[in-house]
Design a protein around this motif. Sequence first.
Motif, PDB file in Angstrom:
ATOM      1  N   TYR A  58       4.057   3.206  11.690  1.00 27.47           N
ATOM      2  CA  TYR A  58       4.676   1.984  12.223  1.00 27.47           C
ATOM      3  C   TYR A  58       3.582   1.008  12.617  1.00 27.47           C
ATOM      4  CZ  TYR A  58       3.276   3.129  17.011  1.00 27.47           C
ATOM      5  OH  TYR A  58       2.551   3.378  18.136  1.00 27.47           O
ATOM      6  N   VAL A  59       3.988  -0.268  12.723  1.00 28.57           N
ATOM      7  CA  VAL A  59       3.138  -1.316  13.285  1.00 28.57           C
ATOM      8  C   VAL A  59       3.978  -2.094  14.289  1.00 28.57           C
ATOM      9  CG1 VAL A  59       1.624  -1.563  11.285  1.00 28.57           C
ATOM     10  CG2 VAL A  59       3.726  -2.908  11.412  1.00 28.57           C
TER      11      VAL A  59
ATOM     12  N   THR B  88      -2.701 -11.592  20.157  1.00 32.09           N
ATOM     13  CA  THR B  88      -1.384 -11.565  19.516  1.00 32.09           C
ATOM     14  C   THR B  88      -1.573 -11.110  18.076  1.00 32.09           C
ATOM     15  OG1 THR B  88      -1.548 -13.896  18.819  1.00 32.09           O
ATOM     16  CG2 THR B  88      -0.474 -13.447  20.943  1.00 32.09           C
ATOM     17  N   GLY B  89      -0.483 -10.713  17.434  1.00 35.62           N
ATOM     18  CA  GLY B  89      -0.547 -10.309  16.037  1.00 35.62           C
ATOM     19  C   GLY B  89      -0.077  -8.880  15.841  1.00 35.62           C
ATOM     20  N   TYR B  90      -0.589  -8.250  14.782  1.00 26.96           N
ATOM     21  CA  TYR B  90      -0.165  -6.910  14.386  1.00 26.96           C
ATOM     22  C   TYR B  90      -1.121  -5.848  14.915  1.00 26.96           C
ATOM     23  CZ  TYR B  90       3.271  -8.737  11.082  1.00 26.96           C
ATOM     24  OH  TYR B  90       4.349  -9.351  10.513  1.00 26.96           O
ATOM     25  N   THR B  91      -0.597  -4.674  15.122  1.00 26.58           N
ATOM     26  CA  THR B  91      -1.408  -3.521  15.470  1.00 26.58           C
ATOM     27  C   THR B  91      -1.779  -2.744  14.210  1.00 26.58           C
ATOM     28  OG1 THR B  91       0.526  -2.096  15.772  1.00 26.58           O
ATOM     29  CG2 THR B  91      -0.252  -3.337  17.694  1.00 26.58           C
ATOM     30  N   VAL B  92      -2.670  -1.790  14.367  1.00 29.77           N
ATOM     31  CA  VAL B  92      -3.074  -0.937  13.246  1.00 29.77           C
ATOM     32  C   VAL B  92      -1.955   0.068  12.955  1.00 29.77           C
ATOM     33  CG1 VAL B  92      -4.810   0.709  12.448  1.00 29.77           C
ATOM     34  CG2 VAL B  92      -5.479  -1.206  13.919  1.00 29.77           C
ATOM     35  N   PRO B  93      -1.617   0.317  11.683  1.00 28.54           N
ATOM     36  CA  PRO B  93      -0.575   1.307  11.386  1.00 28.54           C
ATOM     37  C   PRO B  93      -0.936   2.687  11.927  1.00 28.54           C
ATOM     38  CG  PRO B  93      -1.069  -0.020   9.451  1.00 28.54           C
ATOM     39  CD  PRO B  93      -2.113  -0.355  10.473  1.00 28.54           C
ATOM     40  N   GLU B  94      -0.009   3.288  12.638  1.00 21.54           N
ATOM     41  CA  GLU B  94      -0.200   4.613  13.214  1.00 21.54           C
ATOM     42  C   GLU B  94       1.080   5.424  13.031  1.00 21.54           C
ATOM     43  OE1 GLU B  94      -2.709   4.787  16.978  1.00 21.54           O
ATOM     44  OE2 GLU B  94      -1.798   2.797  17.156  1.00 21.54           O
ATOM     45  N   ALA B  95       0.945   6.733  13.132  1.00 24.18           N
ATOM     46  CA  ALA B  95       2.108   7.615  13.040  1.00 24.18           C
ATOM     47  C   ALA B  95       2.940   7.491  14.312  1.00 24.18           C
ATOM     48  CB  ALA B  95       1.672   9.063  12.834  1.00 24.18           C
ATOM     49  N   GLN B  96       4.256   7.629  14.163  1.00 17.99           N
ATOM     50  CA  GLN B  96       5.146   7.503  15.309  1.00 17.99           C
ATOM     51  C   GLN B  96       5.003   8.661  16.293  1.00 17.99           C
ATOM     52  OE1 GLN B  96       8.864   4.790  14.174  1.00 17.99           O
ATOM     53  NE2 GLN B  96       9.112   6.905  13.563  1.00 17.99           N
ATOM     54  N   ARG B  97       4.164   9.607  15.951  1.00 19.40           N
ATOM     55  CA  ARG B  97       3.845  10.684  16.885  1.00 19.40           C
ATOM     56  C   ARG B  97       3.268  10.125  18.178  1.00 19.40           C
ATOM     57  NH1 ARG B  97       1.121  12.911  13.662  1.00 19.40           N
ATOM     58  NH2 ARG B  97       2.546  14.467  12.823  1.00 19.40           N
ATOM     59  N   LYS B  98       2.602   8.982  18.074  1.00 21.09           N
ATOM     60  CA  LYS B  98       2.033   8.346  19.259  1.00 21.09           C
ATOM     61  C   LYS B  98       3.129   7.916  20.232  1.00 21.09           C
ATOM     62  CE  LYS B  98      -1.041   4.560  20.627  1.00 21.09           C
ATOM     63  NZ  LYS B  98      -1.912   3.459  20.149  1.00 21.09           N
TER      64      LYS B  98
END
Length: 502
Positions: free
Chosen positions: A9-10, A53-63
């Motif tokens: 997710y982002v 502001t803006g987008y975050t780095v894609p990470e697994a929803q496990r976070k």
Amino acid sequence: MEFTENHRYVAYRDFALSGLDRKMLTHLYQPMVGAFAVGLYLLLYHHLGDDKTGYTVPEAQRKLFLGLDLEMNPAGRQTLIDHFSRLEAVGLLQTYRQYDPAAEESLYEYVLIRPLPPGEFFSNLHLTLLLRDKIGKLALMELRDELIASPPVGLARFMNREEATVPFYELFRLSPGPVDPELEAAISESAPARERTGGPKLPERIRHSEMLLRFPRGAANRRYVERLHLQPEAMGQINYIAYKFDLDVAEICRLLDEDGIFETDGTLRWDELQHRANLVYRQGRKRDEERERYMARLEAAEAPLPPEEPDDLPYAAPLLDIPARFGGSVTVEEYNRMLRHEPYTRMLARYFPGAVPDAFARIFERIDLNYKLPEPVINVLIHYVLGMDHAQRLTKSFIDSIASNMLAKGIDTFAKAVVYVLEQQKLNETLEKRRRGESAAEAGGAASRGQAGAGSRARKSGGGSRKPAMPVVGSTGPAQEIPPEELEKMRELARKLKDNKN
């Protein structure tokens, strides 16, 4: 298993929470959605610093599961989905799911939305009634008085309030110079992805100045129409509806003058305006059909199709073949751009030399207004059912079943629709080959022809065997000569059988 801790997710936001926003979250939104949902909102918010502001780095929803102390099992996934839904229902979050066909991966995008200011919150009837049900009427009134300061007592004596604000171009002057394409590209790239339409810029058919000249001065919605020049998104929606349903300024003004088009705070009701514009479009189409039939009797001429809108945007996506009825009038790229950018009403009209049959217009109108399929997906559906060899299947149930299948599979983009159509083409070809039994016919030879003749005689006699034709293995090798000894034995056996029969 379409929403698990393994999916990436982002998060995106274009604002920073102020002290008033945080107070709105804790005092107004938290009683409605719960502390857990607000904690989820703040967890997504703090993926970026307050100065970014803006987008975050894609990470697994496990976070998210670990940050909220949720178990990574079906119960934990359902809990997270429920709290996402609460935030979406009150307007604090928008969720998008994107699909990468190359990697076969789904990516979730969570777009955070700033809490409403107190004035807009208490003017929203649904949120106010929900908060009243949660905390009671007296507590609601106390919060309203605490967050919205009353005007001074003596201010009511002043009258004739007029605006004295200095416009931008009365104070500043921009230096005339050539257009900088690099700067325009950088500005367009900085816009959030959800605000990019991806299509060509539509011509400005409806101007705000022309609307004011035609709109009645004493109308109840006059004050809302006067403020539309400060709402570029609303004017863009109005221009899109005018282009989609071929409406002029007078018809748009009549629609905006009707009750229920604007909210109490002046917000344009997009769905209601599109519904009423569609009614005007249907009535106009009926009148146009009657007029065309009358002129055809007198002059034996047909009205030409509306000219195509220019489209110079680059296109990079799976391409669909041009239907045979289009011939060489357009290229493959131009045809796919039309599928991607044209409204379905314009695309449907291109498949017919004259007026669109009313049955097809009603079918795709239902898919657009009730099923809420995006315009590019509807255009691909039109290509599938009208541009391909499905003449024996053009029924309402067939088209409705394909649209329902698209909805069930979550096809909401042009690329997904193209992949779906290509897969259906391969599946239809495979089923057609199995139905015809081409391989069985080649291997069976004369035996298969004999079975076909027996089946036809049975059908002529009225029996009608329900057993399908079975493939028979035939002799494909060279013919072998029978030795004279074996031939004589066969003749002797035939004579014995004949004597026993007699």
